[in-house]
Design an enzyme around this catalytic site. Structure first.
Site, PDB file in Angstrom:
ATOM      1  N   ASP A   1       0.876  -1.175   0.000  1.00  0.00           N
ATOM      2  CA  ASP A   1       0.000   0.000   0.000  1.00  0.00           C
ATOM      3  C   ASP A   1       0.919   1.233   0.000  1.00  0.00           C
ATOM      4  O   ASP A   1       2.126   1.110   0.228  1.00  0.00           O
ATOM      5  CB  ASP A   1      -0.868  -0.029   1.269  1.00  0.00           C
ATOM      6  CG  ASP A   1      -1.616   1.266   1.503  1.00  0.00           C
ATOM      7  OD1 ASP A   1      -2.265   1.743   0.556  1.00  0.00           O
ATOM      8  OD2 ASP A   1      -1.527   1.812   2.630  1.00  0.00           O
TER       9      ASP A   1
ATOM     10  N   ASP B   1      -0.193   5.225   0.886  1.00  0.00           N
ATOM     11  CA  ASP B   1      -0.442   6.254   1.911  1.00  0.00           C
ATOM     12  C   ASP B   1      -0.533   5.630   3.299  1.00  0.00           C
ATOM     13  O   ASP B   1      -1.311   4.695   3.531  1.00  0.00           O
ATOM     14  CB  ASP B   1      -1.736   7.009   1.590  1.00  0.00           C
ATOM     15  CG  ASP B   1      -1.576   7.869   0.358  1.00  0.00           C
ATOM     16  OD1 ASP B   1      -0.620   8.653   0.306  1.00  0.00           O
ATOM     17  OD2 ASP B   1      -2.396   7.730  -0.580  1.00  0.00           O
TER      18      ASP B   1
ATOM     19  N   THR C   1      -4.946   3.320  -3.590  1.00  0.00           N
ATOM     20  CA  THR C   1      -6.098   4.113  -4.005  1.00  0.00           C
ATOM     21  C   THR C   1      -5.673   5.495  -4.481  1.00  0.00           C
ATOM     22  O   THR C   1      -6.426   6.198  -5.126  1.00  0.00           O
ATOM     23  CB  THR C   1      -7.042   4.215  -2.777  1.00  0.00           C
ATOM     24  OG1 THR C   1      -7.816   3.025  -2.720  1.00  0.00           O
ATOM     25  CG2 THR C   1      -7.944   5.387  -2.808  1.00  0.00           C
ATOM     26  N   THR C   2      -4.461   5.882  -4.166  1.00  0.00           N
ATOM     27  CA  THR C   2      -4.035   7.245  -4.480  1.00  0.00           C
ATOM     28  C   THR C   2      -3.777   7.430  -5.981  1.00  0.00           C
ATOM     29  O   THR C   2      -3.648   6.464  -6.722  1.00  0.00           O
ATOM     30  CB  THR C   2      -2.779   7.615  -3.644  1.00  0.00           C
ATOM     31  OG1 THR C   2      -2.741   9.025  -3.448  1.00  0.00           O
ATOM     32  CG2 THR C   2      -1.514   7.173  -4.318  1.00  0.00           C
TER      33      THR C   2
HETATM   34  C1  XBP Z   1      -5.262   6.396   0.580  1.00  0.00           C
HETATM   35  C2  XBP Z   1      -6.327   7.205  -0.056  1.00  0.00           C
HETATM   36  C3  XBP Z   1      -5.996   8.280  -1.027  1.00  0.00           C
HETATM   37  C4  XBP Z   1      -5.244   9.448  -0.405  1.00  0.00           C
HETATM   38  C5  XBP Z   1      -5.267  10.693  -1.251  1.00  0.00           C
HETATM   39  O1  XBP Z   1      -4.688   5.543  -0.369  1.00  0.00           O
HETATM   40  O2  XBP Z   1      -7.481   6.969   0.221  1.00  0.00           O
HETATM   41  O3  XBP Z   1      -7.201   8.722  -1.572  1.00  0.00           O
HETATM   42  O4  XBP Z   1      -5.841   9.807   0.817  1.00  0.00           O
HETATM   43  O5  XBP Z   1      -4.853  10.455  -2.547  1.00  0.00           O
HETATM   44  P1  XBP Z   1      -3.835   4.197   0.029  1.00  0.00           P
HETATM   45  P2  XBP Z   1      -5.702  10.973  -3.815  1.00  0.00           P
HETATM   46  O6  XBP Z   1      -3.759   4.053   1.529  1.00  0.00           O
HETATM   47  O7  XBP Z   1      -4.584   3.078  -0.642  1.00  0.00           O
HETATM   48  O8  XBP Z   1      -2.455   4.399  -0.572  1.00  0.00           O
HETATM   49  O9  XBP Z   1      -6.096  12.375  -3.539  1.00  0.00           O
HETATM   50  O10 XBP Z   1      -4.759  10.830  -4.987  1.00  0.00           O
HETATM   51  O11 XBP Z   1      -6.903  10.044  -3.931  1.00  0.00           O
HETATM   52 MG    MG Z   2      -2.922   3.290   3.336  1.00  0.00          MG
END
Ligand code: XBP
Ligand code: MG
Length: 249
Positions: free
Chosen positions: A9, A11, A123-124
């Site tokens: 993952d 973020d 998801t980012t």
């Molecule tokens: C986490 C998310 C992302 C980020 C913001 O992603 O939900 O939406 O908060 O990024 P993960 P964006 O933990 O799956 O990496 O603004 O590009 O969506």
């Molecule tokens: Mg995450």
């Protein structure tokens, strides 16, 4: 089963990007576009279960008195804010303000040295992954990963399993041949729904969250102490050998 790949993952797992990157970038975008509200650290935590920055903006507008009235106007504003936020996020990352979390680089180096394939399942937005990994792994960062799946690739965002299903397809592996590393309950739900075994490195926003279905939960990859029983080890950190042993249990 022997471990054949690791899925990361982004973020919260690779770095504290939510509190230190996305949140200040969202607030700067609000200011730049003349939007009257700001998000506190606490409010942003409440919004995190809504995955996807664009989706999060739209969700929040439903309870913001200063938000545009029609859905079409809200969607337009959310698109503008999201684009601006991502530009500012890349700037924050490029300034070196977001280090990788402890143990992340060491485990990636283990995988590279051992020829263990790695994938990204996030998801980012792709631009945010490029900014973060380019800053930390260098211009050739893409070569470190067998496949990189982002928000644009998997529009059904976590907790939907889509991004993990695509990662397994990209790797050409079955769910029980891989391990995922996540930080959030929503991410764990996506793994569980895809049948992917997952361990959790707790990030600031999910320090106390329950993560049912995770194989093991611990403070970070840089330390072997403090992990739940499945991962007790005599090593100093969560290295590739520890993960291989976990996968074979
Ligand atoms: C986490 C998310 C992302 C980020 C913001 O992603 O939900 O939406 O908060 O990024 P993960 P964006 O933990 O799956 O990496 O603004 O590009 O969506
Ligand atoms: Mg995450």
């Amino acid at each position: 089963m022997p471990l054949r790949a690791l899925i990361w993952d982004v973020d919260g797992t690779l770095a504290e990007t939510e509190r230190d990157g996305h949140l200040p970038a969202f607030n700067a975008a609000f200011e730049a576009l003349g939007v009257p509200w700001r998000w506190s650290v606490q409010r942003y935590g409440e919004l995190l279960p809504v995955t996807g920055g664009y989706e999060r903006l739209l969700h929040d507008m439903a309870s913001q008195p200063g938000a545009p009235v029609t859905l079409a106007e809200r969607e337009r504003l959310a698109r503008q804010l999201h684009l601006d936020k991502n530009r500012r996020y890349a700037q924050i990352v490029a300034e070196g303000r977001i280090p990788l979390r402890e143990g992340v680089r060491a485990l990636m180096d283990d995988c590279r040295a051992a020829g263990m394939p790695m994938a990204i399942a996030t998801t980012t937005s792709r631009s945010n992954v490029e900014a973060l990994l380019g800053a930390h792994l260098g211009a050739a960062w893409r070569e470190w990963f067998a496949c990189v799946l982002c928000g644009e690739d998997a529009p059904r965002k976590k907790p939907d399993p889509q991004v993990y299903v695509l990662a397994l397809e990209g790797l050409g592996l079955q769910a029980n041949e891989v391990l995922a590393i996540e930080d959030s309950p929503v991410g764990v739900r996506a793994c569980v729904a895809a049948g992917v075994p997952v361990l959790v490195t707790r990030s600031v926003y999910f320090a106390d969250a329950q993560c049912p279905g995770a194989l093991a939960v611990g403070p970070n990859l840089g330390i072997a102490e403090g992990w739940s029983s499945a991962l007790r080890s005599h090593r100093l950190r969560i290295d590739l050998d520890v993960l291989r042993a976990l996968a074979e249990q």
